[in-house]
Design a protein around this motif. Structure first.
Motif, PDB file in Angstrom:
ATOM      1  N   LEU A   8       0.832  -1.200   0.000  1.00 25.38           N
ATOM      2  CA  LEU A   8       0.000   0.000   0.000  1.00 25.38           C
ATOM      3  C   LEU A   8       0.868   1.250   0.000  1.00 25.38           C
ATOM      4  O   LEU A   8       1.826   1.360   0.773  1.00 25.38           O
ATOM      5  CB  LEU A   8      -0.921   0.005   1.223  1.00 25.38           C
ATOM      6  N   SER A   9       0.511   2.180  -0.876  1.00 22.58           N
ATOM      7  CA  SER A   9       1.200   3.472  -0.915  1.00 22.58           C
ATOM      8  C   SER A   9       0.383   4.554  -0.219  1.00 22.58           C
ATOM      9  O   SER A   9       0.891   5.281   0.625  1.00 22.58           O
ATOM     10  CB  SER A   9       1.485   3.881  -2.364  1.00 22.58           C
ATOM     11  N   ARG A 291      -7.320   3.536  -3.576  1.00 17.71           N
ATOM     12  CA  ARG A 291      -6.056   3.081  -2.988  1.00 17.71           C
ATOM     13  C   ARG A 291      -5.000   2.939  -4.074  1.00 17.71           C
ATOM     14  O   ARG A 291      -5.307   2.519  -5.195  1.00 17.71           O
ATOM     15  CB  ARG A 291      -6.248   1.743  -2.255  1.00 17.71           C
ATOM     16  N   VAL A 292      -3.758   3.266  -3.687  1.00 15.16           N
ATOM     17  CA  VAL A 292      -2.622   3.141  -4.593  1.00 15.16           C
ATOM     18  C   VAL A 292      -1.647   2.136  -3.993  1.00 15.16           C
ATOM     19  O   VAL A 292      -1.299   2.224  -2.805  1.00 15.16           O
ATOM     20  CB  VAL A 292      -1.922   4.493  -4.810  1.00 15.16           C
ATOM     21  N   PHE A 293      -1.222   1.167  -4.811  1.00 13.54           N
ATOM     22  CA  PHE A 293      -0.239   0.171  -4.396  1.00 13.54           C
ATOM     23  C   PHE A 293       1.017   0.343  -5.251  1.00 13.54           C
ATOM     24  O   PHE A 293       0.920   0.605  -6.455  1.00 13.54           O
ATOM     25  CB  PHE A 293      -0.807  -1.242  -4.557  1.00 13.54           C
ATOM     26  N   VAL A 305      -0.320   3.999   8.720  1.00 14.12           N
ATOM     27  CA  VAL A 305      -1.298   3.747   7.661  1.00 14.12           C
ATOM     28  C   VAL A 305      -1.298   2.271   7.284  1.00 14.12           C
ATOM     29  O   VAL A 305      -2.368   1.658   7.101  1.00 14.12           O
ATOM     30  CB  VAL A 305      -0.996   4.622   6.420  1.00 14.12           C
ATOM     31  N   MET A 306      -0.082   1.691   7.178  1.00 16.24           N
ATOM     32  CA  MET A 306       0.014   0.284   6.800  1.00 16.24           C
ATOM     33  C   MET A 306      -0.637  -0.613   7.848  1.00 16.24           C
ATOM     34  O   MET A 306      -1.344  -1.574   7.522  1.00 16.24           O
ATOM     35  CB  MET A 306       1.482  -0.105   6.627  1.00 16.24           C
ATOM     36  N   LYS A 307      -0.423  -0.286   9.114  1.00 19.38           N
ATOM     37  CA  LYS A 307      -0.987  -1.101  10.189  1.00 19.38           C
ATOM     38  C   LYS A 307      -2.517  -1.031  10.175  1.00 19.38           C
ATOM     39  O   LYS A 307      -3.189  -2.059  10.312  1.00 19.38           O
ATOM     40  CB  LYS A 307      -0.451  -0.629  11.538  1.00 19.38           C
TER      41      LYS A 307
END
Length: 777
Positions: A8-9, A291-293, A305-307
């Protein structure tokens, strides 16, 4: 490079409903949503910020296309138009009009400033955008159902994929040159691979790679549900592509197979994917988030954010597996379902955005929160004392004999569940005739013990905001439902929670019922009534209007006003004076009539009152009032619906049937409540016609229904209207009705579209009844 290297970005929040399409612009991402807006997110640092919101469509936006390297942005909508913008502008330079239904897909054409679009109207259109005025080129006509995918091939072909399961190739003149067949369900995505190669995906959860002569040379499998979208990722490889699905995942592939494990998103539906020039992947999903990956570690999201994302994904996986009273928690309706009216006493479980499950009951025109719901199935028969059926715990599992030659089928039921909902779900699952609903429900009631649901919170006496849980008044606006439990969809209205105490195991000696199989959705034999009313509010409004009446003769006294309350009761008594008062009130100015008509529609539920109240002059007044205002239209329609529940009212409606239908045919638009009222009127008429068919009334009813179906959009109204059409095909004059229906293309197209359309949870019944109608016709 595999999908496993993507993380995830960033997450972009701003839309309020499903993000249906995403695309790359000039140094930006573009998203389009069911909230009727498109948003431009400018690149800033390692992420994106919201820069512009486009708000020119009147209904949800379903497709995007970027032309000339980002110099033109095109949005396609359910309002059947395409808006064309230049970067930085919030006003379209032109609006392309020509489709007659949702513009579901778009792609760049062969010529500069050209566009090809596909629509639910079963056509594709080629457009050229010249300056500020569009000129339409050829139409591509030939599909038998909605077009969901278009692509232009470098070899000079337009290609379209449709809900009719076919893929058509067209030359630049708009002539169909070949067809590829192989998908077993709706074709949802098309991309070119190499030069002239083609890959397709669809609702059959398969990806197909095609040779030029139409042979499927390879099938790829991995998704477990509908595949809605696909996009090439040329930054990784010329044959690398990404797909998004209803199974909450995105996957990456090449022509040899899948590249790495799937990425699970915390949303049910991945509606759209786009691959950026830098190799990043953008998704638009049903939770309203973009969402941007990325594969670039420098653009990975921060730890916080990742968590949060990983926690949401894990919760999504848990929710997908969790079951409650025989239903997956992930399939329970969301808080938006509380914006739809229910039936008095109806309960439903709602899954909120924070994952909490709340039980609501429809009481006095409002959804009242009863408290938290507990009991997602996690125990076993040994430690819960319940009966296991298909791996799920139930308080009762009854045996039902459908025929002498077949084994009994199981009818599961939990104490606290609405027996009508359990019966309806049972009927749908086993494709039994709708006429057996009452029999099955009464069987459940008779053979089970009813108790209150298990709550972890006390019953609330106030209102709760369906989105936040906070106190807020939810306006009712009048009932748009019936007291007919058979009209309620078990997938949106069911109350299937776990009871407070376990019941003893039901053995093979459990009570049995015997019924026989048949059609699912029609003939429908139960009539609809509009019963719910807060009489205090109506009388307060009458009192307010009473002071505005200029004529002393027409004003009423406080005693007369109180008398009117008797007509709103379930079993009115001493209502003679109230009837005289109601006749007097019908002479009020037309803009003051609607609260009077609200009392009138409750009064005419009773045949004794109706026979005295509805004189020829009164009936004429009702018909005239229908044309005077939108509020009057709604109340008059509900009056006629309620009158059709007894013989007295049927005869009155029959005496002026042509005039009533003529008034309804003049209505060309209306609220959700009005649409439901009109379709309920026709449903009651057709129930009466199944019993006592009249050739002329069948003909007029069909004509009226078809006129209303041309403009109706509400899903519940459409379902009732389709039930009405189904009923009419079951009369002795069904062939006449079938011929009338088939002659109205726009209605037939809408019915066929529903056979393959992806509908909100709870309205899958429209897919089923559309198939039943098509078969009947």
């Amino acid at each position: 490079m595999t999908l496993n290297e993507y993380k995830l970005s960033c997450e972009l929040f701003g839309h309020s409903l499903d993000v249906r399409a995403v695309a790359e612009g000039i140094n930006c991402i573009i998203s389009a949503s069911r909230d009727k807006t498109a948003k431009i997110w400018n690149a800033e640092g390692a992420g994106y910020v919201e820069a512009t919101t486009l708000k020119d469509h009147s209904n949800f936006i379903s497709s995007l296309c970027v032309l000339e390297g980002g110099q033109l942005i095109c949005t396609g909508s359910n309002d059947a138009t395409i808006c064309v913008y230049t970067p930085g502008s919030v006003v379209p330079i032109t609006v392309l009009k020509g489709h007659t239904n949702t513009v579901s897909t778009m792609a760049a054409g062969f010529e500069p400033n050209s566009l090809v679009s596909g629509s639910w109207d079963k056509t594709a259109r080629i457009w050229t955008i010249a300056g500020f005025g569009p000129s339409q080129s050829n139409s591509l006509v030939g599909h038998e159902a909605a077009i969901w995918a278009v692509v232009t091939l470098s070899t000079g072909y337009y290609v379209t994929g449709s809900a009719d399961r076919n893929i058509y190739f067209w030359n630049k003149k708009g002539e169909k040159v070949k067809v590829f067949k192989g998908h077993t369900d709706c074709v949802r995505g098309l991309v070119e691979i190499g030069r002239g190669g083609l890959i397709s995906c669809g609702n059959d959860a398969t990806i197909k790679i095609w040779s030029e002569d139409g042979e499927c040379v390879k099938e790829l499998f991995g998704h477990s549900n509908y595949i809605y979208t696909m996009a090439l990722n040329k930054a990784i490889g010329q044959d690398v592509f990404v797909t998004g699905s209803e199974d909450s995942t995105i996957r990456m592939w090449n022509s040899s197979g899948e590249l790495g494990d799937a990425i699970t998103l915390p949303a049910q539906s991945v509606w759209s994917v786009a691959c950026l020039a830098n190799g990043d992947i953008v998704t638009g999903t049903s939770d309203a988030v973009v969402r941007v990956f990325t594969k670039d570690p420098s653009r990975y999201a921060n730890e916080t954010v990742m968590k949060a994302f990983n926690v949401a994904v894990q919760q999504r996986k848990v929710d997908t597996e969790m079951e409650l009273g025989g239903m997956k928690v992930s399939e329970l309706p969301g808080p938006e379902s509380l914006l739809t009216e229910g039936e008095e006493g109806q309960t439903k479980i709602v899954r909120h955005t924070d994952g909490k499950l709340m039980c609501y009951q429809w009481t006095k025109n409002e959804w009242i929160c009863l408290g938290d719901v507990t009991g997602a199935s996690g125990g076993s028969q040994n430690n819960s004392g319940k009966v296991l059926h298909e791996g799920i715990e139930y308080d009762f599992v009854f045996n039902v004999d459908i025929s002498d030659s077949a084994p009994a089928i199981k009818l599961p039921y939990n104490v606290g569940e609405d027996p009508w909902m359990a019966a309806q779900k049972f009927i749908h699952k086993h494709e039994l005739p709708q006429v057996y609903l009452e029999q099955v429900a009464n069987f459940i009631i008779k053979n089970s013990e009813r108790t209150a649901p298990s709550m972890t919170a006390p019953v609330s006496s106030g209102y709760q905001d369906p989105f936040t849980g906070g106190a807020r008044y939810i306006p009712g606006g009048g009932s748009s439902n019936s007291n007919n439990a058979g009209m309620v969809d078990p997938f949106t209205g069911a109350s299937s929670y776990r009871s407070a105490e376990a019941r003893s195991e039901v053995t093979s000696n459990s009570p049995r019922t015997t019924i026989s199989t048949g059609i699912r959705h029609f003939p429908h034999s139960k009539r609809v009534t509009f019963d719910i009313c807060d009489s205090s509010k109506v009388l307060n409004k009458l009192n307010e209007f009473n002071s505005k009446v200029e004529s002393d003769i027409l004003r009423i006294s406080t005693e007369q006003l109180q008398d009117l309350d008797k007509l709103t009761q379930v079993a009115p008594k001493d209502y003679e004076n109230a009837i005289q008062t109601l006749h007097q009130l019908l002479k009020w100015p037309k803009d003051l009539l609607f609260p009077i008509l609200d009392i009138f529609r409750l009064a005419v539920r009773h045949d004794g009152i109706c026979s005295v109240l509805v004189t020829p002059d009164c009936l004429q007044k009702l018909i005239e009032s229908c044309a005077q205002s939108a509020a009057n239209q709604l109340m008059v329609t509900r009056c006629f619906v309620n009158m059709l529940n007894h013989e007295v009212g049927v005869n009155l409606v029959k005496s002026r049937f042509l005039d009533i239908v003529r008034e309804f045919c003049r209505i060309k638009q209306g609220s959700q409540n009005l649409q439901i009222a009109i379709s309920s009127f026709y449903l009651n008429v057709t129930v009466w016609q199944i019993e006592f068919a009249d050739r002329e009334i069948v003909r007029l009813t069909t004509e009226g229904l078809l006129e209303s179906l041309k403009w109706m959009t509400d899903l519940e109204a459409l379902y009732r209207a389709y039930q009405s059409l189904g009923n009419l095909t079951c009369t002795p004059f069904g062939q006449i009705t079938s011929a009338q229906i088939i002659s109205v293309d726009v209605v037939v197209d809408k019915i066929r579209d529903f056979m393959s359309d992806v509908l909100p949870t709870g309205f899958e019944k429209l897919n089923e009844i559309a198939r039943d109608l098509t078969a009947a016709l």
